[in-house]
Motif scaffolding. Structure first.
Motif, mmCIF file in Angstrom:
data_model
loop_
_atom_site.group_PDB
_atom_site.id
_atom_site.type_symbol
_atom_site.label_atom_id
_atom_site.label_comp_id
_atom_site.label_asym_id
_atom_site.label_seq_id
_atom_site.Cartn_x
_atom_site.Cartn_y
_atom_site.Cartn_z
ATOM 1 N N SER A 266 0.831 -1.201 0.000
ATOM 2 C CA SER A 266 0.000 0.000 0.000
ATOM 3 C C SER A 266 0.867 1.252 0.000
ATOM 4 C CB SER A 266 -0.930 0.012 1.221
ATOM 5 O OG SER A 266 -1.833 -1.063 1.171
ATOM 6 N N VAL A 267 0.410 2.262 -0.745
ATOM 7 C CA VAL A 267 1.155 3.512 -0.894
ATOM 8 C C VAL A 267 0.207 4.685 -0.666
ATOM 9 C CG1 VAL A 267 2.546 4.951 -2.434
ATOM 10 C CG2 VAL A 267 2.735 2.455 -2.549
ATOM 11 N N ARG A 268 0.697 5.678 0.085
ATOM 12 C CA ARG A 268 -0.033 6.935 0.268
ATOM 13 C C ARG A 268 0.904 8.097 -0.009
ATOM 14 N NH1 ARG A 268 -3.160 5.061 5.683
ATOM 15 N NH2 ARG A 268 -1.014 5.011 6.449
ATOM 16 N N LEU A 277 -5.347 13.716 -2.014
ATOM 17 C CA LEU A 277 -6.469 12.948 -2.533
ATOM 18 C C LEU A 277 -6.642 13.255 -4.018
ATOM 19 C CD1 LEU A 277 -9.034 13.509 0.375
ATOM 20 C CD2 LEU A 277 -7.530 11.547 0.011
ATOM 21 N N PRO A 278 -7.140 12.304 -4.794
ATOM 22 C CA PRO A 278 -7.330 12.547 -6.231
ATOM 23 C C PRO A 278 -8.253 13.739 -6.474
ATOM 24 C CG PRO A 278 -7.525 10.210 -5.730
ATOM 25 C CD PRO A 278 -7.484 10.922 -4.408
ATOM 26 N N SER A 285 -2.226 6.450 -9.959
ATOM 27 C CA SER A 285 -2.302 5.199 -10.700
ATOM 28 C C SER A 285 -3.090 4.166 -9.897
ATOM 29 C CB SER A 285 -0.892 4.681 -10.991
ATOM 30 O OG SER A 285 -0.187 4.435 -9.777
ATOM 31 N N THR A 286 -3.361 3.019 -10.516
ATOM 32 C CA THR A 286 -4.175 1.987 -9.862
ATOM 33 C C THR A 286 -3.544 1.504 -8.568
ATOM 34 O OG1 THR A 286 -4.960 1.289 -12.043
ATOM 35 C CG2 THR A 286 -5.317 -0.221 -10.197
ATOM 36 N N ASP A 287 -2.220 1.337 -8.560
ATOM 37 C CA ASP A 287 -1.547 0.865 -7.348
ATOM 38 C C ASP A 287 -1.020 2.006 -6.476
ATOM 39 O OD1 ASP A 287 0.423 1.821 -8.975
ATOM 40 O OD2 ASP A 287 1.615 -0.019 -9.040
ATOM 41 N N ASN A 288 -1.379 3.260 -6.821
ATOM 42 C CA ASN A 288 -0.963 4.451 -6.049
ATOM 43 C C ASN A 288 0.545 4.700 -6.110
ATOM 44 O OD1 ASN A 288 -3.604 4.786 -5.388
ATOM 45 N ND2 ASN A 288 -3.364 4.565 -3.192
ATOM 46 N N GLU A 307 4.408 7.174 1.431
ATOM 47 C CA GLU A 307 4.460 6.262 2.585
ATOM 48 C C GLU A 307 4.009 4.876 2.126
ATOM 49 O OE1 GLU A 307 2.250 5.670 6.917
ATOM 50 O OE2 GLU A 307 1.216 6.515 5.188
ATOM 51 N N ILE A 308 4.782 3.866 2.474
ATOM 52 C CA ILE A 308 4.349 2.483 2.273
ATOM 53 C C ILE A 308 3.975 1.923 3.640
ATOM 54 C CG2 ILE A 308 5.739 2.142 0.204
ATOM 55 C CD1 ILE A 308 7.810 0.694 1.927
ATOM 56 N N TRP A 309 2.959 1.072 3.663
ATOM 57 C CA TRP A 309 2.484 0.609 4.965
ATOM 58 C C TRP A 309 1.839 -0.778 4.849
ATOM 59 C CZ3 TRP A 309 -2.868 -0.093 5.699
ATOM 60 C CH2 TRP A 309 -3.667 0.404 4.663
ATOM 61 N N THR A 310 1.872 -1.473 5.970
ATOM 62 C CA THR A 310 1.169 -2.746 6.138
ATOM 63 C C THR A 310 0.263 -2.614 7.351
ATOM 64 O OG1 THR A 310 2.864 -3.694 7.592
ATOM 65 C CG2 THR A 310 3.163 -3.960 5.205
#
Length: 575
Positions: A266-268, A277-278, A285-288, A307-310
């Motif tokens: 996940s990417v923010r 926000l879009p 993109s689809t995968d952010n 930011e990548i997160w789990t």
């Protein structure tokens, strides 16, 4: 009792029974009268039968036909599917008599029970049911887990936890599932669920599940990558990259990419710590992983982070600073350090003037000054004029330019010089000064011209006998040589002058020290101060004139305003 009596009693009973029967059947007769047609003429409908060309069909591969049989005539045929009246679609076709129903390119939703119905005038008869089976699948497989976080084709699980895999698909009849483990081992066909207790590092890798339908002879393979993380392990820091760093407002777009070693995570996105926000200009993109900003504005300037997160960890990239070049905007001119924007400024003679030019721009604008009565251009946002003179009066312009955006804007300010020698004198004073200057010009021009011609001046001084005779006798004797008790006459050397019209031009363009020798006023019409200055310095361009009328210029010089020759200068001989 005799035979006659018995006969009489029997007959009486028969008549009574017949009478009672007639009265009892009247309602039935009335009911029959309401029915169509005469009684006992309506025949019962026979039950129809149904058949099918095949009861089992593979989806998208078969065509099936149903037929309805009935012995009745003058009846209509209706079809029912799954106890609901059948609605025909583009893949279905009925025969002209309605007794045959054909379904082309059978699909899974066509499966179920079918019946045909025979409709008479007042009765309906239904056939027995017939079953249509449609084999399909398996559909594409999706593998899910009930622990950890699934992101696309990658799932992160914590070391020591129990992981349950589930392969989800659609298939009829039910498919078989075969699991392929990361260590290249193959489990025997089993159900769609796979459990790994106490997962460890050796369980990390790609899990595959093969789903097979023996009826359709079709199969699909699903895959899922598993990352096993220690409970305290942190994610590797991502990085924000941009293909370019040169951006101009309203003309540029940018695509920022969040690079990470993890796939499907996940990417923010954030700018100045606030989540993005879009929007109409901001597209993800689809995968952010990619952030695209269209038609960049100056407000888009700032630090960008991803930011990548789990489910239990996160990692931030270092900020990437985007600078949007713009401007210059409106140009403002102020005086000294005052912030008030001016279009006119008043300054005293001989004082200092500082003008400041400023425009909003990124990068900072380059400034260039030019003034109406001063030659050349001056660079820099500040223009400093020391010892203001009348020559500084007029308009000054400042141009701000930005070489990166290719834009430029200008503004002007009017400088008004005031002082004791201001040209704003009274009309009488100005007229007197003009008259005096013109008289001196006429005198000098006339003497210089006729000193070369040796004609008219000798007549005035008495060299011509005719002139002497015509002049009135004066009791004063004019001496041509200076005496000891009298001041020496002023010698004014004049360059070679060919015409009268050159005299005035010589006067205006002569070196300043000559004007002091002739004791002219310190200021002359036009607002220019005549004072000694460095011969190498550039004099301001002065107006030519005034000129005498074109007609009869010599006659104007012949008439002397003051006949007393003591006040006139002696003209030296030509060098």
């Amino acid at each position: 009792m005799g035979l006659a009596a018995l006969w009489s009693c029997w007959w009486t009973g028969v008549l009574l029974s017949a009478s009672l029967l007639t009265i009892w059947n009247l309602p039935a007769e009335a009911q029959l009268a309401l029915q169509a047609g005469p009684p006992n003429t309506q025949k019962l409908l026979a039950k129809p039968t149904i058949s099918t060309s095949q009861g089992i069909v593979i989806e998208h591969r078969g065509v099936v036909t149903f037929r309805c049989y009935t012995v009745n005539i003058n009846v209509s045929i209706h079809w029912v599917s799954n106890n609901i009246p059948l609605v025909l679609n583009e893949r279905m076709q009925l025969s002209a008599d309605g007794k045959s129903l054909t379904i082309f390119t059978v699909q899974r939703e066509d499966a179920g029970i079918y019946q045909c119905e025979v409709w008479g005038a007042s009765e309906v008869q239904s056939s027995d049911i017939t079953l249509l089976e449609v084999y399909y699948g398996p559909d594409p497989v999706e593998i899910k887990v009930d622990s950890g976080i699934l992101r696309g084709g990658v799932v992160e699980v914590t070391k020591g936890s129990t992981v349950n895999f589930q392969a989800e698909t659609q298939s009829y009849p039910a498919a078989t599932y075969t699991w392929y483990l990361p260590n290249d081992s193959i489990l025997p066909p089993t159900t769609r669920t796979l459990t790994i207790p106490a997962v460890s590092g050796k369980d990390e890798g790609i899990y595959r599940c093969l789903v097979f339908n023996s009826a359709t002879h079709m199969s699909h393979l699903g895959a899922l990558k598993v990352l096993v993380l220690a409970s305290q392990q942190s994610l590797a820091k991502p990085c924000v990259v941009s293909p370019s760093m040169d951006f101009v407002e309203n003309t540029s777009s940018v695509a920022l990419t969040c690079q990470s070693t993890y796939e499907g995570i996940s990417v923010r996105w954030f700018r100045e710590g606030r989540a993005l926000l879009p929007s109409e200009r901001l597209v993800l993109s689809t995968d952010n992983r990619t952030l695209v900003i269209h038609s960049l504005q100056r407000d888009d300037t700032g630090p960008y982070q991803c930011e990548i997160w789990t489910w239990d960890r996160e990692a931030w990239s270092d900020p990437l600073w985007l600078t949007i070049n713009y401007g210059p905007d409106r140009v403002d001119i102020t005086r000294d350090t005052v912030s008030v924007v001016l279009s006119t400024v008043e300054v005293k003679l001989d004082s200092n003037l500082t003008l400041q030019c400023w425009a909003e721009s990124q990068p900072g604008a380059q400034y260039c000054w030019s003034c109406e009565h001063l030659g050349g251009e001056y660079t820099g946002g500040q223009l400093v004029i020391t010892a203001v003179t009348w020559a500084h009066q007029g308009a000054c312009s400042c141009t701000a330019s930005n070489p990166l955006t290719g834009l430029a804007r200008s503004a002007s300010i009017l400088v008004h010089v005031v002082g004791s020698q201001s040209p704003s004198l009274s009309a009488g004073t100005i007229a007197g000064i003009v008259t005096g200057v013109l008289s001196v010009i006429a005198l000098v021009a006339g003497l210089g011209y006729y000193s070369r011609k040796a004609g008219w001046l000798s007549k005035i001084l008495g060299d011509d006998p005719v002139s002497k005779a015509s002049q009135p006798t004066s009791g004063r004797k004019h001496s041509t040589e200076p005496s000891a008790d009298k001041p020496r006459p002023l010698s004014f050397r004049i360059p070679e002058i060919q015409e009268h019209t050159r005299v005035n031009q010589m006067f205006w363009s002569a070196p300043p020290q000559h004007f002091y020798e002739t004791k002219l006023p310190p200021a002359i019409p036009g607002g220019f101060a005549l004072r000694p200055r460095n011969p190498q310095s550039k004099l301001p361009e002065l107006p030519v004139g005034p000129f005498l009328p074109e007609k009869n210029r010599e006659s104007n010089y012949q008439t002397l305003i003051h006949p007393d020759d003591d006040i006139y200068c002696q003209i030296g001989s030509k060098a």
